[in-house]
Design an enzyme around this catalytic site. Structure first.
Site, mmCIF file in Angstrom:
data_model
loop_
_atom_site.group_PDB
_atom_site.id
_atom_site.type_symbol
_atom_site.label_atom_id
_atom_site.label_comp_id
_atom_site.label_asym_id
_atom_site.label_seq_id
_atom_site.Cartn_x
_atom_site.Cartn_y
_atom_site.Cartn_z
ATOM 1 N N GLY A 170 27.892 34.314 -5.484
ATOM 2 C CA GLY A 170 28.931 34.432 -6.500
ATOM 3 C C GLY A 170 30.029 33.413 -6.294
ATOM 4 N N GLY B 153 27.121 29.727 -4.629
ATOM 5 C CA GLY B 153 25.716 29.885 -5.002
ATOM 6 C C GLY B 153 25.350 31.325 -5.282
ATOM 7 N N GLY C 94 14.770 23.463 -15.338
ATOM 8 C CA GLY C 94 15.502 22.354 -15.951
ATOM 9 C C GLY C 94 17.003 22.511 -15.861
ATOM 10 C CG ASN D 225 29.825 22.865 -3.807
ATOM 11 O OD1 ASN D 225 30.577 22.398 -2.948
ATOM 12 N ND2 ASN D 225 28.802 22.177 -4.283
ATOM 13 C CG ASP E 206 15.370 23.877 -11.713
ATOM 14 O OD1 ASP E 206 16.193 23.422 -10.878
ATOM 15 O OD2 ASP E 206 14.854 23.170 -12.592
ATOM 16 C CB SER F 165 18.373 26.311 -17.740
ATOM 17 O OG SER F 165 19.170 26.112 -16.585
ATOM 18 N N GLY G 189 25.861 25.084 -11.257
ATOM 19 C CA GLY G 189 27.307 24.883 -11.137
ATOM 20 C C GLY G 189 27.936 24.500 -12.470
ATOM 21 C CG ASP G 190 27.008 20.804 -14.319
ATOM 22 O OD1 ASP G 190 28.055 20.575 -13.685
ATOM 23 O OD2 ASP G 190 26.036 20.023 -14.344
#
Length: 183
Positions: A90, A87, A153, A51, A112, A156, A117-118
């Site tokens: 983009g 974020g 969560g 990021n 949420d 997701s 990022g993952d």
């Protein structure tokens, strides 16, 4: 922290055969990684995904284009490229050949952001592994992250079919004259 395993892990990473693709995402604990270890991992990285704060921690502050260029020239000299996530805005992708592109996100209602990022890096690598060019892979990853933040969560991440459906709806919206991108 895993203090005892840092050197062993860096040794293992450096010993990987050249044809093994290494994607590195340093995570928010980047400041806890000793610089010597971080530099060894970055030097072997095929793709760096981070990021904007993590990118600045590695390469210093500045506009995203300059930071991305420094990441490649000074920190990841053998990498194919870097992805700097922003974020809802983009991401920015810079390739080793110097080409670069800001890839806009998608406008969604976030419930949420845990795991976004993952989800992004997982979707990006998945797309690359299927032969999708990097800028298109980044758009695919932005869509995956956009979908993930609409769910509760950290586990997701959407399926490929959900991402493809989302992208086709976005494409119809853009060509239908409605406002499209903006995650």
């Amino acid at each position: 922290s895993y203090v005892g395993s840092r050197d062993a892990l860096a040794d293992w990473i450096e010993a990987l055969p050249a044809e093994i693709f290494l994607v590195f995402d340093p995570t928010p604990v980047i400041s806890d990684i000793p610089r010597a270890i971080l530099d060894r991992v970055l030097a072997r990285t095929s793709w760096l995904s981070c990021n904007t704060a993590e990118a600045a921690e590695i390469a210093g502050r500045g506009d995203v284009e300059a930071v991305a260029a420094r990441l490649l020239s000074s920190h990841c000299p053998t990498a194919e490229g870097v992805v700097i996530r922003a974020g809802a805005n983009g991401c920015f992708v810079r390739l080793a050949d110097g080409s670069a592109q800001a890839v806009p996100g998608f406008k969604v209602v976030a419930v949420d952001t845990n795991g976004a990022g993952d989800t992004h890096i997982g979707a990006f690598v998945s797309a690359l592994s299927r032969g999708v060019p990097p800028f298109a892979a980044a758009r695919y990853a932005n869509a995956a992250a956009a979908l993930s933040v609409t769910r509760h969560g950290g586990s997701s991440a959407p399926t490929d079919q959900e991402i493809q459906t989302f992208l086709s709806h976005e494409e119809r919206s853009v060509h239908g004259g409605k406002q499209g991108a903006g995650f």
